[in-house]
Design a protein around this motif. Structure first.
Motif, PDB file in Angstrom:
ATOM      1  N   LEU A   1       0.682  -1.068  -0.059  1.00 23.85           N
ATOM      2  CA  LEU A   1       0.136  -0.073  -0.132  1.00 23.85           C
ATOM      3  C   LEU A   1       1.036   1.257   0.031  1.00 23.85           C
ATOM      4  N   GLU A   2       2.088   1.436   0.445  1.00 27.72           N
ATOM      5  CA  GLU A   2       2.950   2.472   0.535  1.00 27.72           C
ATOM      6  C   GLU A   2       3.405   2.546  -1.169  1.00 27.72           C
ATOM      7  N   PHE A   3       3.490   1.394  -1.615  1.00 19.66           N
ATOM      8  CA  PHE A   3       4.034   1.472  -3.105  1.00 19.66           C
ATOM      9  C   PHE A   3       2.866   2.016  -3.985  1.00 19.66           C
ATOM     10  N   ILE A   4       1.642   1.568  -3.823  1.00 22.60           N
ATOM     11  CA  ILE A   4       0.405   1.741  -4.419  1.00 22.60           C
ATOM     12  C   ILE A   4      -0.084   3.285  -4.137  1.00 22.60           C
ATOM     13  N   LEU A   5      -0.276   3.612  -3.079  1.00 18.10           N
ATOM     14  CA  LEU A   5      -0.711   4.921  -2.715  1.00 18.10           C
ATOM     15  C   LEU A   5       0.086   5.961  -2.128  1.00 18.10           C
ATOM     16  N   ASN A   6       1.395   5.873  -2.756  1.00 19.36           N
ATOM     17  CA  ASN A   6       2.661   6.851  -2.032  1.00 19.36           C
ATOM     18  C   ASN A   6       2.356   8.366  -2.323  1.00 19.36           C
ATOM     19  N   SER A   7       1.365   8.662  -3.000  1.00 15.18           N
ATOM     20  CA  SER A   7       1.054   9.975  -2.993  1.00 15.18           C
ATOM     21  C   SER A   7       0.101  10.524  -1.818  1.00 15.18           C
ATOM     22  N   LEU A   8      -0.514   9.682  -1.030  1.00 16.63           N
ATOM     23  CA  LEU A   8      -1.480  10.063   0.036  1.00 16.63           C
ATOM     24  C   LEU A   8      -0.750   9.850   1.186  1.00 16.63           C
ATOM     25  N   SER A   9      -1.300  10.804   2.298  1.00 12.55           N
ATOM     26  CA  SER A   9      -0.603  10.757   3.514  1.00 12.55           C
ATOM     27  C   SER A   9      -0.367   9.370   4.315  1.00 12.55           C
ATOM     28  N   SER A  10       0.690   9.431   5.024  1.00 14.33           N
ATOM     29  CA  SER A  10       1.086   8.088   5.522  1.00 14.33           C
ATOM     30  C   SER A  10      -0.061   7.636   6.735  1.00 14.33           C
ATOM     31  N   LYS A  11      -0.820   8.569   7.376  1.00 11.69           N
ATOM     32  CA  LYS A  11      -1.490   8.078   8.265  1.00 11.69           C
ATOM     33  C   LYS A  11      -2.844   7.454   7.306  1.00 11.69           C
ATOM     34  N   PHE A  12      -3.218   7.962   6.274  1.00 16.39           N
ATOM     35  CA  PHE A  12      -4.231   7.166   5.482  1.00 16.39           C
ATOM     36  C   PHE A  12      -3.653   5.863   5.236  1.00 16.39           C
ATOM     37  N   ILE A  13      -2.507   5.841   4.651  1.00 22.00           N
ATOM     38  CA  ILE A  13      -2.051   4.443   4.180  1.00 22.00           C
ATOM     39  C   ILE A  13      -1.768   3.555   5.294  1.00 22.00           C
ATOM     40  N   ASP A  14      -1.389   4.032   6.460  1.00 23.08           N
ATOM     41  CA  ASP A  14      -1.274   3.127   7.472  1.00 23.08           C
ATOM     42  C   ASP A  14      -2.841   2.513   7.849  1.00 23.08           C
ATOM     43  N   ASN A  15      -3.756   3.322   8.096  1.00 28.30           N
ATOM     44  CA  ASN A  15      -5.025   2.807   8.023  1.00 28.30           C
ATOM     45  C   ASN A  15      -5.590   1.966   7.209  1.00 28.30           C
ATOM     46  N   ILE A  16      -5.282   2.127   6.055  1.00 30.26           N
ATOM     47  CA  ILE A  16      -5.798   0.949   5.071  1.00 30.26           C
ATOM     48  C   ILE A  16      -4.890   0.003   5.131  1.00 30.26           C
ATOM     49  N   SER A  17      -3.481   0.227   5.474  1.00 29.60           N
ATOM     50  CA  SER A  17      -2.647  -1.226   5.450  1.00 29.60           C
ATOM     51  C   SER A  17      -3.176  -1.861   6.666  1.00 29.60           C
ATOM     52  N   MET A  18      -3.712  -1.580   7.764  1.00 29.85           N
ATOM     53  CA  MET A  18      -4.081  -2.139   8.948  1.00 29.85           C
ATOM     54  C   MET A  18      -5.234  -3.013   8.405  1.00 29.85           C
ATOM     55  N   ILE A  19      -6.202  -2.525   7.553  1.00 28.43           N
ATOM     56  CA  ILE A  19      -7.383  -3.264   7.388  1.00 28.43           C
ATOM     57  C   ILE A  19      -6.829  -4.369   6.184  1.00 28.43           C
ATOM     58  N   PHE A  20      -6.088  -4.072   5.391  1.00 22.77           N
ATOM     59  CA  PHE A  20      -5.461  -5.161   4.269  1.00 22.77           C
ATOM     60  C   PHE A  20      -4.772  -6.166   5.222  1.00 22.77           C
ATOM     61  N   GLY A  21      -4.026  -5.611   5.998  1.00 21.27           N
ATOM     62  CA  GLY A  21      -3.243  -6.572   6.976  1.00 21.27           C
ATOM     63  C   GLY A  21      -4.049  -7.651   7.604  1.00 21.27           C
ATOM     64  N   MET A  22      -5.009  -7.055   8.113  1.00 24.95           N
ATOM     65  CA  MET A  22      -6.263  -7.938   8.835  1.00 24.95           C
ATOM     66  C   MET A  22      -6.671  -9.012   8.036  1.00 24.95           C
ATOM     67  N   ILE A  23      -6.862  -8.781   6.778  1.00 22.38           N
ATOM     68  CA  ILE A  23      -7.391  -9.593   5.764  1.00 22.38           C
ATOM     69  C   ILE A  23      -6.360 -10.683   5.520  1.00 22.38           C
ATOM     70  N   ILE A  24      -5.068 -10.434   5.256  1.00 22.93           N
ATOM     71  CA  ILE A  24      -4.102 -11.084   4.994  1.00 22.93           C
ATOM     72  C   ILE A  24      -3.918 -12.175   6.226  1.00 22.93           C
ATOM     73  N   PHE A  25      -3.736 -11.488   7.318  1.00 23.16           N
ATOM     74  CA  PHE A  25      -3.589 -12.269   8.603  1.00 23.16           C
ATOM     75  C   PHE A  25      -4.657 -13.312   8.734  1.00 23.16           C
ATOM     76  N   VAL A  26      -5.919 -13.119   8.704  1.00 19.12           N
ATOM     77  CA  VAL A  26      -7.057 -14.153   8.680  1.00 19.12           C
ATOM     78  C   VAL A  26      -6.812 -15.223   7.749  1.00 19.12           C
ATOM     79  N   ILE A  27      -6.160 -14.922   6.511  1.00 18.55           N
ATOM     80  CA  ILE A  27      -6.046 -16.148   5.822  1.00 18.55           C
ATOM     81  C   ILE A  27      -4.851 -16.842   6.274  1.00 18.55           C
ATOM     82  N   LEU A  28      -3.817 -16.298   6.439  1.00 16.53           N
ATOM     83  CA  LEU A  28      -2.646 -17.079   6.768  1.00 16.53           C
ATOM     84  C   LEU A  28      -2.922 -17.887   7.963  1.00 16.53           C
ATOM     85  N   ASN A  29      -3.619 -17.084   9.001  1.00 11.22           N
ATOM     86  CA  ASN A  29      -3.766 -17.784  10.306  1.00 11.22           C
ATOM     87  C   ASN A  29      -4.701 -18.700  10.329  1.00 11.22           C
TER      88      ASN A  29
END
Length: 146
Positions: A100-128
């Motif tokens: 998400l830092e690569f894809i959304l690099n023009s947006l604020s880091s706070k926004f990117i982090d919040n979206i990354s947390m949601i995306f990370g949750m999805i990846i985590f659930v699948i791996l877990n």
């Protein structure tokens, strides 16, 4: 054999309990993560860690004693559970943040982090899910119906 496993799971009260535990765990962990990050100004890694540290403890205790009513004192199982959570967490949140830092690099880091947390949750659930199924609580044919 797969049909028998699915039949066993769908007829079991434990499935409904597992879903309830998942909802409770998700609400508590996600709330902790977003409050820590957005209200208390904690960083991405600390906030996401708190989610999975506290959420994993809740999940393990509720699934062990409420869902499965397990009386086992299996230290190996606890170690495998901890290893699985750590590996899934590190992979999920590193991948999410980097993509998400690569894809959304023009947006604020706070926004990117919040979206990354949601995306990370999805990846985590699948791996877990796969980690718990094939590593932590690996079910064999001889113990599935016992």
């Amino acid at each position: 054999m797969e049909k028998q496993k699915l039949k066993y799971m769908s007829n079991s009260k434990t499935f409904n309990k597992f879903v309830i535990v998942g909802i409770i765990n998700t609400v508590i962990g996600t709330s902790i993560m977003f409050v820590a990050y957005n209200l208390f100004g904690m960083g991405y890694w600390i906030s996401t860690f708190l989610n999975y540290f506290i959420g994993s403890i809740i999940s393990y205790i509720l699934n062990k004693y409420y869902t499965s009513k397990s009386k086992n004192r299996n230290f190996t199982e606890v170690i495998k559970f901890i290893i699985n959570i750590i590996v899934c967490y590190l992979i999920a949140y590193t991948v999410a943040k980097n993509i998400l830092e690569f894809i959304l690099n023009s947006l604020s880091s706070k926004f990117i982090d919040n979206i990354s947390m949601i995306f990370g949750m999805i990846i985590f659930v699948i791996l877990n899910y796969f980690g718990q199924k094939y590593f932590v609580f690996k079910v064999t044919d001889k113990n599935i119906y016992s």
